[in-house]
Design an enzyme around this catalytic site. Sequence first.
Site, PDB file in Angstrom:
ATOM      1  CB  THR A 199      -9.581  37.635  41.229  1.00 54.37           C
ATOM      2  OG1 THR A 199     -10.123  36.938  40.102  1.00 54.37           O
ATOM      3  CG2 THR A 199      -9.678  36.754  42.457  1.00 54.37           C
ATOM      4  NE  ARG A 200     -15.569  41.768  36.891  1.00 57.27           N
ATOM      5  CZ  ARG A 200     -15.060  42.873  36.367  1.00 57.27           C
ATOM      6  NH1 ARG A 200     -14.374  43.715  37.128  1.00 57.27           N
ATOM      7  NH2 ARG A 200     -15.231  43.147  35.086  1.00 57.27           N
ATOM      8  CG  HIS A 204      -7.505  32.466  32.817  1.00 57.85           C
ATOM      9  ND1 HIS A 204      -7.911  31.149  32.768  1.00 57.85           N
ATOM     10  CD2 HIS A 204      -8.646  33.204  32.834  1.00 57.85           C
ATOM     11  CE1 HIS A 204      -9.224  31.083  32.746  1.00 57.85           C
ATOM     12  NE2 HIS A 204      -9.698  32.318  32.781  1.00 57.85           N
ATOM     13  CG  HIS A 207      -5.647  36.746  36.252  1.00 55.97           C
ATOM     14  ND1 HIS A 207      -6.476  35.878  35.584  1.00 55.97           N
ATOM     15  CD2 HIS A 207      -6.066  37.995  35.930  1.00 55.97           C
ATOM     16  CE1 HIS A 207      -7.375  36.565  34.897  1.00 55.97           C
ATOM     17  NE2 HIS A 207      -7.140  37.851  35.083  1.00 55.97           N
ATOM     18  NE  ARG A 293      -5.990  45.971  28.356  1.00 58.29           N
ATOM     19  CZ  ARG A 293      -7.188  45.617  27.878  1.00 58.29           C
ATOM     20  NH1 ARG A 293      -7.895  44.712  28.532  1.00 58.29           N
ATOM     21  NH2 ARG A 293      -7.652  46.159  26.774  1.00 58.29           N
TER      22      ARG A 293
END
Length: 405
Positions: A199-200, A204, A207, A293
Amino acid sequence: MTPLVPPHGSSALRPLRLEGPARANELRRGQTLPRVRITSRERGDLVMLGIGGFTPLTGFMTHADWQGVCDEMRTSDGLFWPIPITLSAERAVADSIAIGADVALAHPDDDAPLAVMSVREKYRIDKAHECLTVFGTTDRDHPGVQMVMQQGDVNLAGPVRVLDDGGFGSRYGPLFKTPMETRAEFERLGWSRVAAFQTRNPMHRSHEYLVKVAIEVCDGVLIHSLLGNLKPGDIPAEVRTRAIGALIDKYFRVGTVLQAGYPLDMRYAGPREALLHAVFRQNYGCAYQILGRDHAGVGSYYGPFDAHRIFEEIPRDALAIRPMCLDWTFWCYRCEGMASARTCPHEDADRLLVSGTKLRKWLSEGGAVPPEFSRPEVLEILRAYYASLDERRKVEVKLSGHSAR
């Protein structure tokens, strides 16, 4: 317990950071050597070499390695590697360095030596060729292309002896974990089948759903946050990781996830970067890489599932880590819960689909964010961050008005 997945291309991790008297001696010597100031991206790569995240590399790549990685995703000795790990210098600096000489690699913001490098080769590259093979484009609007095009004209190759963690340890404390540390933690927890979640961004509910799907079939998940630089407008690591911590505390069972950070800058290389993530996540001890995605994408340069497909195009023995390919996830009002494009039979009109741009607009303007999109604890942290930005802008406008008078 089943052993953890082995490091990439090696039976053991190969951290290049010196410790104890060896570090002290090299640090003193580094103060006397010619300096090469490195970029933020190169600093991240150097720190990864130091902590063993780029096992089994021993330093920055030669021209033969660069060519092989660009064209075939293989170094000159046949190691699978998807993105060149190179160090550049301006021509005048490179001309002043003799082959075989040692140089000190200096922090981007000051002269402190981060490593000593033995320069074995100096070479020029076709930057457009690197961009086309790695990013799939030479468009200067692509942030990764900008990064390559702005680097020095000459690459320096050779082994490194790393002296420092680039400030990541002091800045992020226990969140900044080395591959040895995550492997030790996995073993303590009794995990062997570990999935990595890249994750960058703040996490939410979509995720959260991806991670919980992985927990159902694995021993645990490493939520692995990028701590290096991003493009303008993205959420900084300090805010993002605090929001992720709040989510973990409230909505995950204890002992199912581990949050950690790694020191790289984002390259936005889409499919190739997904492969690089897999390479170093294997070194961190993960057997699976979660792919959702538009993994590591930017703008419309890549298709939403190009990162899934690239894993089907590489030889099966290229990596021990395996992709965990999951579809687009969202809240469906008719399903009355989280779902994916594979499981939800309904139309887009029934789904809560929020772009990053739309979310940032809501947050920056203080608008309402649907609770089905993000947990309130996450939104509270993000709203405070955007409010601080707004307050800072007001102060800057006020100061600029005073200076104009």
